[in-house]
Design a protein around this motif. Sequence first.
Motif, PDB file in Angstrom:
ATOM      1  N   LEU A   1       0.832  -1.206   0.000  1.00 28.01           N
ATOM      2  CA  LEU A   1       0.000   0.000   0.000  1.00 28.01           C
ATOM      3  C   LEU A   1       0.868   1.258   0.000  1.00 28.01           C
ATOM      4  N   ARG A   2       1.944   1.236   0.792  1.00 25.46           N
ATOM      5  CA  ARG A   2       2.858   2.390   0.824  1.00 25.46           C
ATOM      6  C   ARG A   2       3.516   2.578  -0.539  1.00 25.46           C
ATOM      7  N   ASP A   3       3.948   1.466  -1.142  1.00 28.90           N
ATOM      8  CA  ASP A   3       4.592   1.533  -2.459  1.00 28.90           C
ATOM      9  C   ASP A   3       3.641   2.072  -3.525  1.00 28.90           C
ATOM     10  N   ALA A   4       2.339   1.849  -3.340  1.00 27.80           N
ATOM     11  CA  ALA A   4       1.349   2.287  -4.319  1.00 27.80           C
ATOM     12  C   ALA A   4       1.110   3.797  -4.286  1.00 27.80           C
ATOM     13  N   LEU A   5       1.549   4.463  -3.223  1.00 27.17           N
ATOM     14  CA  LEU A   5       1.431   5.922  -3.169  1.00 27.17           C
ATOM     15  C   LEU A   5       2.343   6.516  -4.240  1.00 27.17           C
ATOM     16  N   SER A   6       1.848   7.519  -4.939  1.00 30.20           N
ATOM     17  CA  SER A   6       2.681   8.169  -5.960  1.00 30.20           C
ATOM     18  C   SER A   6       3.771   8.992  -5.270  1.00 30.20           C
ATOM     19  N   PRO A   7       4.851   9.288  -5.981  1.00 30.62           N
ATOM     20  CA  PRO A   7       5.884  10.155  -5.390  1.00 30.62           C
ATOM     21  C   PRO A   7       5.299  11.492  -4.919  1.00 30.62           C
ATOM     22  N   GLU A   8       4.344  12.029  -5.662  1.00 34.25           N
ATOM     23  CA  GLU A   8       3.729  13.299  -5.274  1.00 34.25           C
ATOM     24  C   GLU A   8       2.950  13.149  -3.966  1.00 34.25           C
ATOM     25  N   GLN A   9       2.224  12.050  -3.822  1.00 32.20           N
ATOM     26  CA  GLN A   9       1.481  11.806  -2.581  1.00 32.20           C
ATOM     27  C   GLN A   9       2.438  11.680  -1.398  1.00 32.20           C
ATOM     28  N   ARG A  10       3.557  10.999  -1.598  1.00 32.34           N
ATOM     29  CA  ARG A  10       4.534  10.833  -0.511  1.00 32.34           C
ATOM     30  C   ARG A  10       5.147  12.178  -0.128  1.00 32.34           C
ATOM     31  N   ILE A  11       5.441  13.013  -1.120  1.00 27.50           N
ATOM     32  CA  ILE A  11       6.010  14.340  -0.839  1.00 27.50           C
ATOM     33  C   ILE A  11       5.009  15.177  -0.048  1.00 27.50           C
ATOM     34  N   GLU A  12       3.759  15.219  -0.500  1.00 28.03           N
ATOM     35  CA  GLU A  12       2.735  16.002   0.190  1.00 28.03           C
ATOM     36  C   GLU A  12       2.543  15.497   1.621  1.00 28.03           C
ATOM     37  N   ALA A  13       2.502  14.176   1.800  1.00 29.30           N
ATOM     38  CA  ALA A  13       2.327  13.605   3.138  1.00 29.30           C
ATOM     39  C   ALA A  13       3.530  13.923   4.020  1.00 29.30           C
ATOM     40  N   SER A  14       4.726  13.855   3.451  1.00 29.34           N
ATOM     41  CA  SER A  14       5.938  14.156   4.224  1.00 29.34           C
ATOM     42  C   SER A  14       5.948  15.617   4.672  1.00 29.34           C
ATOM     43  N   LEU A  15       5.522  16.519   3.795  1.00 29.84           N
ATOM     44  CA  LEU A  15       5.458  17.930   4.173  1.00 29.84           C
ATOM     45  C   LEU A  15       4.377  18.170   5.220  1.00 29.84           C
ATOM     46  N   ALA A  16       3.282  17.412   5.169  1.00 30.53           N
ATOM     47  CA  ALA A  16       2.252  17.513   6.210  1.00 30.53           C
ATOM     48  C   ALA A  16       2.832  17.078   7.554  1.00 30.53           C
ATOM     49  N   MET A  17       3.689  16.062   7.549  1.00 30.46           N
ATOM     50  CA  MET A  17       4.338  15.607   8.792  1.00 30.46           C
ATOM     51  C   MET A  17       5.179  16.733   9.388  1.00 30.46           C
ATOM     52  N   LEU A  18       5.884  17.463   8.532  1.00 28.34           N
ATOM     53  CA  LEU A  18       6.664  18.616   8.994  1.00 28.34           C
ATOM     54  C   LEU A  18       5.747  19.616   9.691  1.00 28.34           C
ATOM     55  N   GLU A  19       4.609  19.918   9.096  1.00 30.61           N
ATOM     56  CA  GLU A  19       3.684  20.886   9.680  1.00 30.61           C
ATOM     57  C   GLU A  19       3.105  20.392  11.004  1.00 30.61           C
ATOM     58  N   HIS A  20       2.862  19.079  11.120  1.00 28.04           N
ATOM     59  CA  HIS A  20       2.276  18.522  12.346  1.00 28.04           C
ATOM     60  C   HIS A  20       3.276  18.423  13.499  1.00 28.04           C
ATOM     61  N   ALA A  21       4.554  18.253  13.183  1.00 24.49           N
ATOM     62  CA  ALA A  21       5.517  17.974  14.259  1.00 24.49           C
ATOM     63  C   ALA A  21       6.724  18.902  14.298  1.00 24.49           C
ATOM     64  N   GLY A  22       6.950  19.675  13.262  1.00 27.48           N
ATOM     65  CA  GLY A  22       8.150  20.501  13.205  1.00 27.48           C
ATOM     66  C   GLY A  22       8.319  21.431  14.389  1.00 27.48           C
ATOM     67  N   ASP A  23       7.226  22.053  14.804  1.00 22.13           N
ATOM     68  CA  ASP A  23       7.284  22.970  15.941  1.00 22.13           C
ATOM     69  C   ASP A  23       6.621  22.398  17.184  1.00 22.13           C
ATOM     70  N   GLN A  24       5.939  21.267  17.049  1.00 19.40           N
ATOM     71  CA  GLN A  24       5.170  20.709  18.148  1.00 19.40           C
ATOM     72  C   GLN A  24       5.909  19.635  18.941  1.00 19.40           C
ATOM     73  N   LEU A  25       6.838  18.938  18.316  1.00 20.51           N
ATOM     74  CA  LEU A  25       7.547  17.859  19.003  1.00 20.51           C
ATOM     75  C   LEU A  25       8.360  18.450  20.155  1.00 20.51           C
ATOM     76  N   ALA A  26       8.106  17.951  21.358  1.00 22.84           N
ATOM     77  CA  ALA A  26       8.763  18.500  22.547  1.00 22.84           C
ATOM     78  C   ALA A  26      10.128  17.856  22.766  1.00 22.84           C
ATOM     79  N   PHE A  27      11.146  18.706  22.952  1.00 24.97           N
ATOM     80  CA  PHE A  27      12.490  18.258  23.314  1.00 24.97           C
ATOM     81  C   PHE A  27      13.273  19.460  23.806  1.00 24.97           C
ATOM     82  N   GLU A  28      14.339  19.173  24.530  1.00 22.40           N
ATOM     83  CA  GLU A  28      15.209  20.237  25.041  1.00 22.40           C
ATOM     84  C   GLU A  28      16.320  20.511  24.033  1.00 22.40           C
TER      85      GLU A  28
END
Length: 191
Positions: free
Chosen positions: A18-45
């Motif tokens: 199923l992951r392999d069936a995602l188009s490269p464009e879908q993977r890029i968009e999903a990866s950028l969404a991950m950045l938006e969800h966690a880039g500033d929200q992931l807690a660490f020192e």
Amino acid sequence: MTNPREEKAVIRNERLALRDALSPEQRIEASLAMLEHAGDQLAFEPGQVISGFWPIRSEADIRPLMARLKARGARLCLPVVMDRETIIFRELVTGAPAVKTGFGTTGPGPEAAVLNPEILLVPLSAFDAQGNRIGYGAGHYDRAITRLREKGLVPRLIGIAFDCQEVASVPAEPHDVALEAVLTESGLRVF
């Protein structure tokens, strides 16, 4: 009835297809969404060591997320396959050359410092809503986590996957280590 190892193999193959069936464009968009969800929200020192990974095959590309975490003060490292049993984590330093590091991966060379990550961003084949994961079958991360725990460390484990990799239930085995959270294109879910 199959055993957990056989069940995991079936689930792994199904979810990776199923992951392999995602188009490269879908993977890029999903990866950028991950950045938006966690880039500033992931807690660490600042100064904490976070292990990420460079994508192989159809994995999410978390390099933009790693760049954001570094900009927020994280010290980054990547897993390096040493042999069939062992991965270590080498520091990722801007400008340092990348080399082939085994199993199709690329990362820091032998001159890079070996670090003990406090947070691991973990690629996977499948996950469930309880935080159980199925890796790629070699057990590298399970053994690396065990080695870190033997040193008295308790690394936080955050799975990285696409929504299509979620399953109703992962057959857990005694050696399996559950995730604290999973990051997909839909958001960061803490278990």
